[in-house]
Design a protein around this motif. Structure first.
Motif, PDB file in Angstrom:
ATOM      1  N   SER A  25      15.880  -7.918  40.881  1.00 24.66           N
ATOM      2  CA  SER A  25      17.187  -8.561  40.712  1.00 24.66           C
ATOM      3  C   SER A  25      18.287  -7.742  41.360  1.00 24.66           C
ATOM      4  O   SER A  25      19.152  -8.291  42.050  1.00 24.66           O
ATOM      5  CB  SER A  25      17.488  -8.769  39.225  1.00 24.66           C
ATOM      6  OG  SER A  25      16.607  -9.710  38.670  1.00 24.66           O
ATOM      7  N   LEU A  26      18.266  -6.428  41.161  1.00 23.48           N
ATOM      8  CA  LEU A  26      19.272  -5.571  41.781  1.00 23.48           C
ATOM      9  C   LEU A  26      19.198  -5.644  43.304  1.00 23.48           C
ATOM     10  O   LEU A  26      20.225  -5.710  43.981  1.00 23.48           O
ATOM     11  CB  LEU A  26      19.096  -4.124  41.320  1.00 23.48           C
ATOM     12  CG  LEU A  26      19.578  -3.819  39.910  1.00 23.48           C
ATOM     13  CD1 LEU A  26      19.126  -2.429  39.486  1.00 23.48           C
ATOM     14  CD2 LEU A  26      21.081  -3.952  39.806  1.00 23.48           C
ATOM     15  N   SER A  27      17.992  -5.642  43.825  1.00 22.90           N
ATOM     16  CA  SER A  27      17.835  -5.759  45.282  1.00 22.90           C
ATOM     17  C   SER A  27      18.369  -7.090  45.788  1.00 22.90           C
ATOM     18  O   SER A  27      19.033  -7.143  46.823  1.00 22.90           O
ATOM     19  CB  SER A  27      16.364  -5.604  45.670  1.00 22.90           C
ATOM     20  OG  SER A  27      15.940  -4.279  45.441  1.00 22.90           O
ATOM     21  N   LEU A  30      19.889 -10.791  35.130  1.00 20.15           N
ATOM     22  CA  LEU A  30      20.188  -9.489  34.536  1.00 20.15           C
ATOM     23  C   LEU A  30      21.067  -9.642  33.301  1.00 20.15           C
ATOM     24  O   LEU A  30      20.842  -8.986  32.280  1.00 20.15           O
ATOM     25  CB  LEU A  30      20.887  -8.577  35.555  1.00 20.15           C
ATOM     26  CG  LEU A  30      19.998  -7.952  36.613  1.00 20.15           C
ATOM     27  CD1 LEU A  30      20.854  -7.226  37.641  1.00 20.15           C
ATOM     28  CD2 LEU A  30      19.003  -6.994  35.993  1.00 20.15           C
ATOM     29  N   LEU A  78      28.497  -4.057  38.251  1.00 20.00           N
ATOM     30  CA  LEU A  78      27.187  -4.166  38.878  1.00 20.00           C
ATOM     31  C   LEU A  78      27.268  -5.042  40.129  1.00 20.00           C
ATOM     32  O   LEU A  78      26.722  -4.696  41.176  1.00 20.00           O
ATOM     33  CB  LEU A  78      26.189  -4.748  37.882  1.00 20.00           C
ATOM     34  CG  LEU A  78      24.734  -4.736  38.294  1.00 20.00           C
ATOM     35  CD1 LEU A  78      23.876  -4.583  37.068  1.00 20.00           C
ATOM     36  CD2 LEU A  78      24.361  -5.978  39.046  1.00 20.00           C
ATOM     37  N   ALA A 101      26.580  -3.283  43.714  1.00 15.46           N
ATOM     38  CA  ALA A 101      25.151  -3.506  43.924  1.00 15.46           C
ATOM     39  C   ALA A 101      24.685  -2.984  45.275  1.00 15.46           C
ATOM     40  O   ALA A 101      23.539  -2.541  45.414  1.00 15.46           O
ATOM     41  CB  ALA A 101      24.810  -4.983  43.786  1.00 15.46           C
ATOM     42  N   TYR A 161      22.888   0.336  45.425  1.00 13.89           N
ATOM     43  CA  TYR A 161      21.559   0.480  44.822  1.00 13.89           C
ATOM     44  C   TYR A 161      20.529   0.841  45.892  1.00 13.89           C
ATOM     45  O   TYR A 161      20.424   0.204  46.925  1.00 13.89           O
ATOM     46  CB  TYR A 161      21.148  -0.810  44.133  1.00 13.89           C
ATOM     47  CG  TYR A 161      19.724  -0.790  43.600  1.00 13.89           C
ATOM     48  CD1 TYR A 161      19.390   0.023  42.530  1.00 13.89           C
ATOM     49  CD2 TYR A 161      18.731  -1.560  44.193  1.00 13.89           C
ATOM     50  CE1 TYR A 161      18.097   0.063  42.055  1.00 13.89           C
ATOM     51  CE2 TYR A 161      17.430  -1.539  43.704  1.00 13.89           C
ATOM     52  CZ  TYR A 161      17.119  -0.726  42.630  1.00 13.89           C
ATOM     53  OH  TYR A 161      15.841  -0.692  42.164  1.00 13.89           O
TER      54      TYR A 161
END
Length: 79
Positions: free
Chosen positions: A17-19, A33, A66, A70, A73
């Protein structure tokens, strides 16, 4: 006996999800998330005696941060 039904949906992955947020600005990944971590964070905050409204504000600010950061990350540095 019938075969077990398997979900066609992949299991939740915070790293994925972060990617997706970092690379594609994927709002659906942010929503995943939020739905996964929001209730957990709220419960923890309320256990720390933070009132409900403040806990919700903290969660909202966390998700906005976030989203904005992001791109920083790096999955290679994640543990």
């Amino acid at each position: 006996m019938p075969a077990p039904v398997r979900s066609t949906q992949e299991p939740f992955s915070a790293a994925a999800s972060l990617s997706a947020i970092a690379i594609h600005r994927d709002a659906a990944a942010l929503e995943q998330l939020f739905h996964f971590y929001g209730p957990r964070l709220k419960s923890w905050l309320q256990g720390q005696r933070v009132d409900e409204a403040t806990a919700e504000d903290i969660i909202q600010e966390t998700m906005v941060t976030l989203w904005r950061k992001a791109g920083l990350y790096d999955p290679l540095k994640a543990s």
